[in-house]
Design a protein around this motif. Structure first.
Motif, short mmCIF file in Angstrom:
data_model
loop_
_atom_site.label_atom_id
_atom_site.label_comp_id
_atom_site.label_asym_id
_atom_site.label_seq_id
_atom_site.Cartn_x
_atom_site.Cartn_y
_atom_site.Cartn_z
N TYR A 95 0.81 -1.21 0.00
CA TYR A 95 0.00 0.00 0.00
C TYR A 95 0.85 1.27 0.00
CZ TYR A 95 -3.68 -3.32 0.81
OH TYR A 95 -4.54 -4.38 0.66
N THR A 116 -3.42 -2.72 14.19
CA THR A 116 -3.24 -1.70 13.15
C THR A 116 -2.47 -0.50 13.68
OG1 THR A 116 -5.32 -2.37 12.08
CG2 THR A 116 -4.47 -0.18 11.54
N VAL A 152 -8.51 2.26 7.78
CA VAL A 152 -8.89 0.93 8.26
C VAL A 152 -10.22 1.10 8.98
CG1 VAL A 152 -8.29 -0.96 9.81
CG2 VAL A 152 -6.50 0.17 8.45
N ARG A 167 -8.79 4.82 -0.08
CA ARG A 167 -8.64 3.36 -0.03
C ARG A 167 -9.00 2.87 1.37
NH1 ARG A 167 -3.19 0.86 -2.28
NH2 ARG A 167 -4.35 0.97 -4.23
N LEU A 169 -9.36 -0.45 4.05
CA LEU A 169 -9.10 -1.82 4.46
C LEU A 169 -10.07 -2.16 5.58
CD1 LEU A 169 -5.18 -1.89 4.65
CD2 LEU A 169 -6.65 -2.59 2.75
N THR A 170 -10.64 -3.35 5.55
CA THR A 170 -11.66 -3.70 6.53
C THR A 170 -11.06 -4.41 7.74
OG1 THR A 170 -12.14 -5.81 5.45
CG2 THR A 170 -13.44 -3.89 4.77
N ASP A 174 -9.73 -7.63 5.77
CA ASP A 174 -8.39 -7.29 5.28
C ASP A 174 -7.31 -7.37 6.36
OD1 ASP A 174 -9.17 -6.78 2.63
OD2 ASP A 174 -9.85 -4.76 3.16
N ARG A 177 -6.27 -10.92 7.29
CA ARG A 177 -5.56 -11.51 6.15
C ARG A 177 -4.13 -10.96 6.05
NH1 ARG A 177 -4.59 -9.63 1.16
NH2 ARG A 177 -6.04 -7.87 1.43
N LEU A 178 -3.99 -9.66 6.12
CA LEU A 178 -2.67 -9.05 5.99
C LEU A 178 -1.79 -9.33 7.21
CD1 LEU A 178 -3.78 -5.59 4.54
CD2 LEU A 178 -2.72 -7.49 3.28
#
Length: 550
Positions: A95, A116, A152, A167, A169-170, A174, A177-178
């Protein structure tokens, strides 16, 4: 003189002073020494960390101990570090997040929120905590103001962000997953300076727009060191508990300093556990979490404490582990504190009160159980490293016991307000003194608050500035003038009331819906008075608020 010798003193206050001096004096483990901070000489911890990623790296030593637990999940320090490392790599490589970029979080509390945050600050980017109660309009303002590289968001806030062009990210998809994408990746680092920004948190604006209080790596690391020092202080007074064996209940939102700066960050620093309550405040759910996770420490807003009292009999839960209970984020009366002592077993000998604000990163002063017993209504003594003065309208210090504006400075004090040099200059002088706007007195070293920032409404721990609500009301074509006031509320402390002068008949449902579309629900007035008579004003045209009846 050893710590053991000092604890033989019969004067508790002198003993506390002596122990603090040993811990923070020359050669002490939490030695304080003057150093240059943004052009001013301020006391700083000598043995401090310089960047947030250093705390992350140290946290690995706590390995398989729990860092964050919820009612249905557990995350160890080791697992947390691995997830942060993976997410940090993804933020950088996939990103394009660079040092100084903003990564905003618009979400309710969750372990992913904290992961995060750490991934963001560990790569030198700036974590922006958006108020999860904001309306779509307020969220749009936050995007325009902080200009994040990405956001986020949880599902609810992600829906509000559709079409925003940013953009997203959930939290639910997301981030997990990341966070598992690079399981063996190295821990992130970044070449940042101590006074580089790390976090932006929003505080309601006196002039009608939220302001982004910007905190540096130094600010957050100083707060963590202060909490470590408190652990050492407790040990010096004979508390045998290993700090890593304490469990801290986290209920307040992570976009507040109470939860982020003073819970999530220090717990990573000292290896203790966070019991994270998710979802809306629910008395039984919170009590069950305290029981199941053997919570030892809880910092609550008065509204939460009041709901515990209203709940009635608590004997069906084992709350014996809870030995520290503090009030924060909103004023509480001496009568209410006495009700807590009488109604909540764990508050009888453990109640603590404090005074702080978003701009100060942590408490400005803390009143211990002994302080409250000796001087009911006090907010205690300034914490270690805080310089405090009460000043008059000419910005001159006033004598002991004389009311004035509370001004503070320390290594905890924010850098300023993001992208708002005028507001920053109005709050912090070149000498780094922060003008809180709060009125109070200092008597024999203890702080007592007279009134919080003029006209501020504190509803269930959330700040509501009348100017912001009034500004929205004035957008309605049928509103000629208005004034927004705080009125007492048994549960919330205060609720929002509005007196509205209208051009044509309006009702509360119409106007409440209009405000609710533009502001968070907690800012929508719940008491209304409509009139066709002009509001009382002074010679300069300002509404004389004290003459307005709701």
């Amino acid at each position: 003189m050893t710590t053991g010798q000092m604890t033989d003193s019969t004067d508790p206050r002198a003993m506390a002073r002596a122990v603090k001096e040993q811990l923070t004096g020359p050669g002490g483990p939490f030695e304080l020494a003057e150093d240059d901070v943004l052009g001013s000489k301020l006391p700083v911890f000598t043995h401090r960390r310089r960047a947030m990623h250093e705390l992350l790296a140290e946290s690995v030593q706590h390995g398989d101990r729990d860092y964050i637990v919820t009612a249905d999940s557990r995350l160890t320090f080791g697992e947390h570090a691995a997830q942060v490392a993976s997410l940090a790599r993804a933020l950088r490589e996939e990103y394009g997040v660079q040092p100084g970029d903003r990564v905003a979080i618009a979400a309710a509390n969750s372990p992913e929120w904290i992961v995060t945050f750490w991934a963001t600050v560990s790569i030198g980017a700036i974590s922006v905590g958006y108020n999860a109660w904001w309306s779509a309009r307020e969220l749009a303002y936050g995007l325009q103001h902080a200009t994040p590289t990405l956001v986020v968001a949880d599902a609810k806030r992600a829906a509000q962000l559709e079409g925003s062009g940013v953009r997203v990210l959930t939290i639910e998809g997301d981030i997990p997953r990341l966070a598992g994408l690079h399981p063996d990746g190295p821990l992130p680092t970044s070449d940042v300076a101590e006074d580089d920004p790390a976090v932006i948190l929003y505080t309601s604006g006196t002039s009608g727009r939220p302001k982004g209080a910007t905190h540096s790596h130094r600010n957050l690391l100083s707060v963590a060191e202060y909490h470590r020092m408190n652990d050492a202080l407790a040990a010096a007074f004979g508390d045998p508990t290993d700090p890593r064996d304490r469990t801290y209940l986290l209920v307040l939102p992570l976009f507040h300093i109470a939860s982020l700066h003073n819970l999530a960050v220090p717990r990573l620093a000292n290896g203790s556990k966070i019991a994270l309550h998710t979802g809306a405040f629910d008395v039984d759910g919170v009590l069950r979490l305290i029981q199941d996770e053997r919570v030892t420490n809880w910092g609550a807003v008065p509204t939460m404490a009041n709901r515990l009292l209203a709940h009635g009999d608590l004997s069906s839960y084992d709350l014996s582990s809870l030995t520290a209970f503090s009030l924060a984020s909103a004023p509480s009366s001496t009568a209410f504190q006495e009700r807590l002592r009488n109604g909540l077993p764990f508050a009888t000998n453990a109640l603590v009160d404090s005074y702080g604000l978003t701009e100060s990163s942590t408490a400005v002063s803390v009143a211990t159980t002994a302080d409250l017993k000796e001087d009911p209504g006090t907010l205690g003594y300034p914490i270690v490293g805080v310089q405090l003065e009460v000043r008059d309208a000419m910005d001159r210090p006033v004598p002991d016991g004389v009311e004035g504006e509370i001004c503070v400075r320390s290594a905890y004090t924010m850098l300023g307000y993001w992208n708002d040099p005028a507001a920053t200059a109005g709050a912090i002088g070149d000498d780094r003194w922060l003008h809180t706007g709060d009125l109070g007195i200092v008597r024999e070293g203890r702080v007592r608050l007279s009134s919080r920032r003029s006209d501020l409404i504190i509803r269930g721990g959330e700040n509501v500035y009348p100017a912001e609500v009034e500004g929205v009301l004035m957008e309605h074509p049928m509103v000629r003038e208005c004034v927004v006031l705080g009125v007492p509320h048994e549960d919330l402390g205060q609720e929002v009331a509005a007196v509205v002068v209208t051009e044509a008949p309006l009702d509360a449902e119409q106007l409440g819906g209009f405000v609710g579309e533009r502001l968070g629900h907690f800012k929508v007035p719940t008491q209304w008075r409509f009139t066709d008579r002009p509001l009382p004003r002074n010679a300069t045209g300002k509404v004389i608020r004290r003459e307005v009846a709701v």
